[in-house]
Enzyme design. Structure first.
Site, mmCIF file in Angstrom:
data_model
loop_
_atom_site.group_PDB
_atom_site.id
_atom_site.type_symbol
_atom_site.label_atom_id
_atom_site.label_comp_id
_atom_site.label_asym_id
_atom_site.label_seq_id
_atom_site.Cartn_x
_atom_site.Cartn_y
_atom_site.Cartn_z
ATOM 1 N N MET A 10 -1.977 -3.502 -3.618
ATOM 2 C CA MET A 10 -1.572 -3.480 -2.434
ATOM 3 C C MET A 10 -0.642 -2.538 -1.798
ATOM 4 S SD MET A 10 0.943 -6.207 -3.185
ATOM 5 C CE MET A 10 0.226 -6.829 -4.450
ATOM 6 N N PRO A 11 -1.466 -1.204 -2.042
ATOM 7 C CA PRO A 11 -0.539 0.098 -1.632
ATOM 8 C C PRO A 11 -0.751 0.095 -0.192
ATOM 9 C CG PRO A 11 -2.214 0.458 -3.309
ATOM 10 C CD PRO A 11 -2.501 -0.927 -2.801
ATOM 11 N N TYR A 12 0.282 1.188 0.256
ATOM 12 C CA TYR A 12 0.499 1.304 1.652
ATOM 13 C C TYR A 12 0.318 2.979 1.836
ATOM 14 C CZ TYR A 12 2.299 2.286 6.400
ATOM 15 O OH TYR A 12 2.658 2.722 7.576
ATOM 16 N N VAL A 56 -3.797 -0.557 2.413
ATOM 17 C CA VAL A 56 -3.852 -0.337 3.964
ATOM 18 C C VAL A 56 -3.299 1.147 3.872
ATOM 19 C CG1 VAL A 56 -2.254 -0.697 5.950
ATOM 20 C CG2 VAL A 56 -2.755 -2.450 4.405
#
Lengths: 71, 71, 71, 71, 71, 71
Positions: free
Chosen positions: C1-3, C41
């Site tokens: 779930m990196p940003y 994201v």
């Protein structure tokens, strides 16, 4: 798919308190804007008090003179 | 002179993997927009799993129930 | 779930170029760290050249004197 | 009520140097824009040299080949 | 003195909805961590759907195929 | 190679004032930490007053009741 970043001074927030911040920030986006919680990301940064300043002085110094006040 | 910030959970990324992220992100900006690599900055933040939430719960909890899935 | 946050100067990047940045940054996280693209994201910020400085001067001024160079 | 975020590599900045960054950034906002220092926040992030890249390579590698130059 | 940054896609959030995000985020920090609301800052960034990607594609494209789902 | 991000409310800062912020922030990093100005980046974000909150209310509302005070 909102992204929320919460920056606080590193002064002992517990895992349970951080869990409540994550839960509360996510619920806020759902309630106010109808966002999908499954893609709502919350990131908490804890910052050393030497590295956070307000009114031109580090929080480390501020804490010395105002220990009794809220922050 | 782009600036790229990559936030990931702190779950054991190696120096070599981070080197590849830096290299890949820089090349992406060069290839897509013709940016100058010499002034392209990449900063990677590794965030404790207690401090990263998705779907209203910390990644620490999420990992317990879905260890086998990608992240 | 990196940003991933990509900041560039606002100098005419097209929707197609931004699509390629989003695609490329997501693929990078999948390839290097095995991240799940469904929760990766990417946010692109385009910043006015008056609001971006390097070497102590705004890019607006820098562009006047070096129009022919990449950035 | 400005917010200033200063990101530097973690290479031994002292508490006194960070105090001067906080003081100087706050004064800058007061002098240039007449902002109220009491609600001006400065946050300093110190980033490991493995996690900071420029020109496509981590600062850790860059430091090996150019130890004598400023950064 | 926390700092909260909320990033959402620019899809018509009203001033009243943004007021509620500011109010709710501030209250969350007060309730969970006892922070002082007077120095709690909330900044909302609204990002064009061309500039926000998830699962490797811009939200602009995603909206076309899934108009009926929450976001 | 520091990166400085200055967030202010969008209330009419001129190009000249922003030039002074860029120049001053860069000089600060050079003077305090001996950083190289050629790779020091300053990015200024101007945020609508509806999107900036302090003490739980948007700056738009705050300005109505305290027009005479500094900010």
């Amino acid at each position: 798919m909102p992204y929320v970043n919460i920056k606080i001074t590193r002064e002992g927030a517990t895992a349970e308190q951080k869990r409540r911040l994550i839960e509360g920030a996510t619920r806020l986006l759902v309630e106010v804007l109808g966002k999908n919680p499954a893609t709502t990301v919350v990131v908490i940064d804890e910052v050393d008090t030497d590295n956070w300043g307000i009114d031109g002085i580090p929080v480390t110094e501020r804490r010395r003179s105002e220990k009794q006040q809220p922050n």
